[in-house]
Design an enzyme around this catalytic site. Structure first.
Site, short mmCIF file in Angstrom:
data_model
loop_
_atom_site.label_atom_id
_atom_site.label_comp_id
_atom_site.label_asym_id
_atom_site.label_seq_id
_atom_site.Cartn_x
_atom_site.Cartn_y
_atom_site.Cartn_z
N THR A 4 0.82 -1.21 0.00
CA THR A 4 0.00 0.00 0.00
C THR A 4 0.86 1.26 0.00
OG1 THR A 4 -1.80 -1.14 1.15
CG2 THR A 4 -1.82 1.25 1.23
N ASP A 16 -7.68 -3.63 0.16
CA ASP A 16 -7.48 -3.97 1.58
C ASP A 16 -8.70 -3.53 2.39
OD1 ASP A 16 -6.67 -4.38 4.15
OD2 ASP A 16 -4.76 -3.32 3.96
#
Length: 268
Positions: free
Chosen positions: A147, A172
């Site tokens: 991320t 996510d």
């Protein structure tokens, strides 16, 4: 389209990365770049850091044969969390070798600023190679920094290519993309503050799947009603179909992400 595996120098992560690269190769997808994240650079006078670095190097050794054809991008262990646009931009600069950013071994881990800069290198990682690439996937085991890397890459690309619209998205469910940027995102596309050409999205897979089912619900109803009109009672099959539709299938997050991406591409 390019897949960029992200890993850290730990045995389990390295083995999974090797399998990912092999599987992608079997699918005809070549991996050009691999990010080796959280590399311990070693700190003078710190036996723990030095022993950690030696352990990492020993772990990397057996994997180098598999990774050798790839461009290995070693990203050092940062002294602080990479959150907020300022740190993400610096992180992105390091990835593209613009600022030569690295943790300073002469600074304590709690010191500020967290990074030291080395002038010079401006080789550029991939910008010159990706003029026509539409999709860039950061893939890997959970917790390796995908991320943060995606957020940093999106900021860097948006800054270096202001005429190009950039969308960064995450599947996510923990919504860590919002945490990375330090701003609230969600399941609708929202602009990233400070950038006219950058937007973010956190996919809600369950919600997207519900919308997908609703989209085709009427079509399925018409099909079953057609069987009834023909004198066939598909009530058992209807029950099975409805039961299956209530389940959340494996790979739902990834499937919904691909669906969303294709919708965005079609919409331009």
């Amino acid at each position: 389209c390019e897949f960029v595996p992200v890993t850290i120098p730990e045995t389990m992560c390295m083995r999974e990365t090797e399998r990912l690269i092999k599987h992608l190769g079997e699918c005809g997808i070549a991996v050009k770049n691999v990010v080796l994240n959280r590399i311990e650079v070693g700190h003078s006078g710190c036996p723990f850091c030095q022993s950690r670095r030696e352990a990492q190097q020993a772990c990397l050794g057996p994997s180098l044969k598999v990774l050798a054809p790839c461009h290995l991008i070693e990203v050092p262990l940062m002294p602080e969390g990479v959150q907020g646009q300022e740190k993400l931009l610096s992180y992105g600069d390091y990835l593209w070798k613009r600022a030569g950013l690295h943790p300073s071994p002469d600074q304590p881990r709690q010191s500020h600023p967290p990074y030291a800069r080395r002038p010079g290198s401006d080789r550029g990682w991939g910008l010159e190679e990706w003029p026509d690439v539409q999709f860039l996937f950061f893939a890997g085991k959970g917790g390796v920094g995908k991320t943060s890397l995606a957020a940093a890459a999106s900021l860097h690309l948006a800054r270096c290519q202001p005429s190009r619209r950039i969308l960064v998205l995450s599947i996510d469910p923990a919504h860590s993309l919002s945490d990375s940027f330090g701003c609230e995102l969600g399941d609708a596309v929202r602009p990233i503050p400070g950038f006219a050409n950058l937007e973010g999205l956190e996919i809600n897979a369950a919600k997207s799947f519900a919308a997908f089912k609703e989209r085709y619900k009427n079509l399925a109803e018409r099909a079953f009603n057609h069987f009834l009109e023909m004198g066939v009672d598909p009530s058992f099959d209807r029950g099975i179909a409805e039961g299956l539709g209530a389940l959340l299938p494996p790979g739902l997050d990834e499937s919904m992400a691909i669906s969303e991406i294709l919708d965005f591409e079609e919409a331009g």
